[in-house]
Design an enzyme around this catalytic site. Structure first.
Site, PDB file in Angstrom:
ATOM      1  N   SER A 179       0.774  -1.155   0.033  1.00  0.00           N
ATOM      2  CA  SER A 179       0.112   0.104   0.161  1.00  0.00           C
ATOM      3  C   SER A 179       0.798   1.259   0.004  1.00  0.00           C
ATOM      4  O   SER A 179       1.947   1.148   0.353  1.00  0.00           O
ATOM      5  CB  SER A 179      -0.902  -0.215   1.245  1.00  0.00           C
ATOM      6  OG  SER A 179      -1.470   1.404   1.487  1.00  0.00           O
ATOM      7  N   TYR A 192      -2.282  -0.572  10.404  1.00  0.00           N
ATOM      8  CA  TYR A 192      -2.248  -1.179   9.038  1.00  0.00           C
ATOM      9  C   TYR A 192      -1.029  -0.729   8.353  1.00  0.00           C
ATOM     10  O   TYR A 192      -0.473  -1.593   7.542  1.00  0.00           O
ATOM     11  CB  TYR A 192      -3.394  -0.581   8.478  1.00  0.00           C
ATOM     12  CG  TYR A 192      -3.797  -0.589   6.874  1.00  0.00           C
ATOM     13  CD1 TYR A 192      -4.123  -1.869   6.351  1.00  0.00           C
ATOM     14  CD2 TYR A 192      -3.417   0.323   5.975  1.00  0.00           C
ATOM     15  CE1 TYR A 192      -4.534  -2.120   5.048  1.00  0.00           C
ATOM     16  CE2 TYR A 192      -3.647   0.172   4.730  1.00  0.00           C
ATOM     17  CZ  TYR A 192      -3.947  -1.033   4.056  1.00  0.00           C
ATOM     18  OH  TYR A 192      -4.206  -1.025   3.001  1.00  0.00           O
TER      19      TYR A 192
HETATM   20  P1  NAD Z   1     -11.930  -5.672  -0.357  1.00  0.00           P
HETATM   21  O1  NAD Z   1     -12.666  -5.251   0.941  1.00  0.00           O
HETATM   22  O2  NAD Z   1     -12.561  -5.489  -1.719  1.00  0.00           O
HETATM   23  O3  NAD Z   1     -10.936  -6.763  -0.465  1.00  0.00           O
HETATM   24  C1  NAD Z   1     -10.296  -7.197   0.823  1.00  0.00           C
HETATM   25  C2  NAD Z   1     -10.676  -8.391   0.985  1.00  0.00           C
HETATM   26  O4  NAD Z   1      -9.998  -9.114   2.047  1.00  0.00           O
HETATM   27  C3  NAD Z   1     -12.082  -8.884   1.226  1.00  0.00           C
HETATM   28  O5  NAD Z   1     -13.139  -8.832   0.291  1.00  0.00           O
HETATM   29  C4  NAD Z   1     -12.132 -10.125   2.196  1.00  0.00           C
HETATM   30  O6  NAD Z   1     -12.481 -11.202   1.287  1.00  0.00           O
HETATM   31  C5  NAD Z   1     -10.571 -10.168   2.379  1.00  0.00           C
HETATM   32  N1  NAD Z   1     -10.556 -10.602   3.880  1.00  0.00           N
HETATM   33  C6  NAD Z   1     -10.126  -9.535   4.737  1.00  0.00           C
HETATM   34  N2  NAD Z   1     -10.248 -10.108   5.956  1.00  0.00           N
HETATM   35  C7  NAD Z   1     -10.264 -11.674   5.807  1.00  0.00           C
HETATM   36  C8  NAD Z   1      -9.831 -12.838   6.565  1.00  0.00           C
HETATM   37  N3  NAD Z   1      -9.907 -12.656   7.845  1.00  0.00           N
HETATM   38  N4  NAD Z   1     -10.057 -14.144   6.038  1.00  0.00           N
HETATM   39  C9  NAD Z   1     -10.161 -14.061   4.463  1.00  0.00           C
HETATM   40  N5  NAD Z   1     -10.444 -12.965   3.778  1.00  0.00           N
HETATM   41  C10 NAD Z   1     -10.316 -11.709   4.301  1.00  0.00           C
HETATM   42  O7  NAD Z   1     -10.954  -4.254  -0.624  1.00  0.00           O
HETATM   43  P2  NAD Z   1      -9.545  -4.041  -1.388  1.00  0.00           P
HETATM   44  O8  NAD Z   1      -9.134  -2.626  -1.126  1.00  0.00           O
HETATM   45  O9  NAD Z   1      -9.851  -4.527  -2.768  1.00  0.00           O
HETATM   46  O10 NAD Z   1      -8.438  -4.738  -0.626  1.00  0.00           O
HETATM   47  C11 NAD Z   1      -7.564  -5.424  -1.296  1.00  0.00           C
HETATM   48  C12 NAD Z   1      -6.150  -5.394  -0.929  1.00  0.00           C
HETATM   49  O11 NAD Z   1      -5.572  -3.919  -1.317  1.00  0.00           O
HETATM   50  C13 NAD Z   1      -5.988  -5.409   0.619  1.00  0.00           C
HETATM   51  O12 NAD Z   1      -4.688  -6.082   1.105  1.00  0.00           O
HETATM   52  C14 NAD Z   1      -5.660  -3.872   0.973  1.00  0.00           C
HETATM   53  O13 NAD Z   1      -5.082  -3.568   2.038  1.00  0.00           O
HETATM   54  C15 NAD Z   1      -5.166  -3.519  -0.224  1.00  0.00           C
HETATM   55  N6  NAD Z   1      -5.163  -1.967  -0.434  1.00  0.00           N
HETATM   56  C16 NAD Z   1      -6.237  -1.347  -0.744  1.00  0.00           C
HETATM   57  C17 NAD Z   1      -6.291  -0.090  -1.094  1.00  0.00           C
HETATM   58  C18 NAD Z   1      -7.450   0.645  -1.397  1.00  0.00           C
HETATM   59  O14 NAD Z   1      -7.553   2.025  -1.432  1.00  0.00           O
HETATM   60  N7  NAD Z   1      -8.674   0.092  -1.643  1.00  0.00           N
HETATM   61  C19 NAD Z   1      -5.113   0.684  -0.994  1.00  0.00           C
HETATM   62  C20 NAD Z   1      -3.831   0.049  -0.712  1.00  0.00           C
HETATM   63  C21 NAD Z   1      -3.946  -1.339  -0.540  1.00  0.00           C
END
Ligand code: NAD
Ligand code: MG
Length: 287
Positions: A179, A192
């Site tokens: 991230s 985080y």
């Molecule tokens: P999202 O909520 O769509 O996806 C995250 C997924 O993590 C969830 O759908 C869930 O299925 C899974 N998850 C969470 N806890 C879990 C658990 N205990 N067991 C199994 N699965 C679990 O959101 P996203 O933004 O697409 O996130 C995906 C990745 O991207 C994450 O690692 C997040 O930290 C990272 N990220 C997101 C952003 C942003 O702005 N959206 C920015 C930087 C990094």
């Protein structure tokens, strides 16, 4: 393709968050991603593959010719089924593996089940993640939140990767999800942000260990991306301005992350790329 909104209506959900209530709906590349056979015959496990960035990666991988297994939380079944529908529409096989990766036995079993269903494993996308940002200071971080963030983002990363390495062969690719928070941490996200910095360190270290096996390990570092994680974990005021502080002046869509994951998975295009972090941040620096 949505037209890249630069502000969002105030909205809130409870974690883990679902896609249907989001306004506007995120763009996962449903109508735009065009595959070119770059991942023909590959078998990929995408954790957190039901929604957000994981869904966009699943759609892109399927259209590039890969079969996919998706791990997610049981309460996200409706999102997982929607992603599965797009994978099948691309003519590829999909396996749905609900389970909480904070539990070691579940995390290991998800990988074993994926390998069995796919007949092997070529690409592991460690994308599942959690944050909680509705707070102002390190003083507000509770032990329950610490447990949730560290177990989801780091413990599961070790368990899933250990289990997958029993099956990955020469040419395989591991892609972790870092991230912008690893580089420019927010005081609302102490726990985080520290897990994402650790994921970068883990990426480099693992690349050093498994390079001799011909396995590449990289990370993608997204900036602000419009996914269910945001309305489920940020305050309403943050949502309204989400992404406006990037040089490009807006949040990204999940579809805009997928090509980075396709590149890193492809053992021809990225054959000499390992231990790197590829930023998809709208202009925020990842160094
Ligand atoms: P999202 O909520 O769509 O996806 C995250 C997924 O993590 C969830 O759908 C869930 O299925 C899974 N998850 C969470 N806890 C879990 C658990 N205990 N067991 C199994 N699965 C679990 O959101 P996203 O933004 O697409 O996130 C995906 C990745 O991207 C994450 O690692 C997040 O930290 C990272 N990220 C997101 C952003 C942003 O702005 N959206 C920015 C930087 C990094
Ligand atoms: Mg989800």
């Amino acid at each position: 393709m949505t037209d890249h909104p630069s502000s969002f209506p105030a909205q809130q959900q409870e974690p883990p968050g679902l896609t249907a209530p989001m306004e506007p709906q995120p763009d996962h590349g449903e109508t735009s991603y065009v595959g070119h056979g770059r991942l023909d015959g590959k078998r990929a496990l995408i954790t957190g593959g039901d929604s957000g960035i994981g869904r966009a990666v699943a759609i892109a991988y399927a259209r590039e010719g890969a079969d996919v297994a998706l791990s997610y939380l049981a309460e996200e079944q409706e999102d997982a089924e929607e992603t599965a529908r797009w994978v099948r529409e691309a003519g590829r096989n999909v396996t749905l593996l609900p389970g909480d990766l904070r539990d070691e036995e579940t995390a290991r079993k998800v990988v074993r089940d994926a390998v069995e269903a796919l007949g092997g494993l070529d690409v592991l996308v460690n994308n599942a993640g959690f944050q909680m940002a509705r707070r102002d200071s390190i003083a507000d971080v509770t032990t329950d939140e610490l447990d949730r963030v560290f177990k989801t983002n780091l413990y599961s990363l070790f368990w899933v990767t250990q289990e997958a390495l029993k099956h990955l062969r020469e040419g395989a690719s591991i892609i972790n999800v870092s991230s912008i928070q690893a580089y420019q941490p927010s005081t609302t996200l102490f726990d985080y942000a520290s897990t994402k910095a650790a994921i970068n360190n883990f990426t480099v270290n693992l690349a050093a260990e498994v390079g001799e096996r011909g396995i590449r390990v990289n990370a993608v570092a997204p900036g602000p991306i419009w996914t269910p994680l945001q309305p489920a974990t940020q305050s309403e005021e943050k949502i309204e301005k989400f992404g406006q502080d990037t040089p490009l002046g807006r949040a990204g869509q999940p579809a805009e992350c997928a090509p980075a994951f396709v590149f890193l998975a492809n053992d021809a295009d990225a054959s000499f790329v390992s231990a790197t972090v590829l930023g998809v941040t709208g202009g925020k620096p990842v160094f």
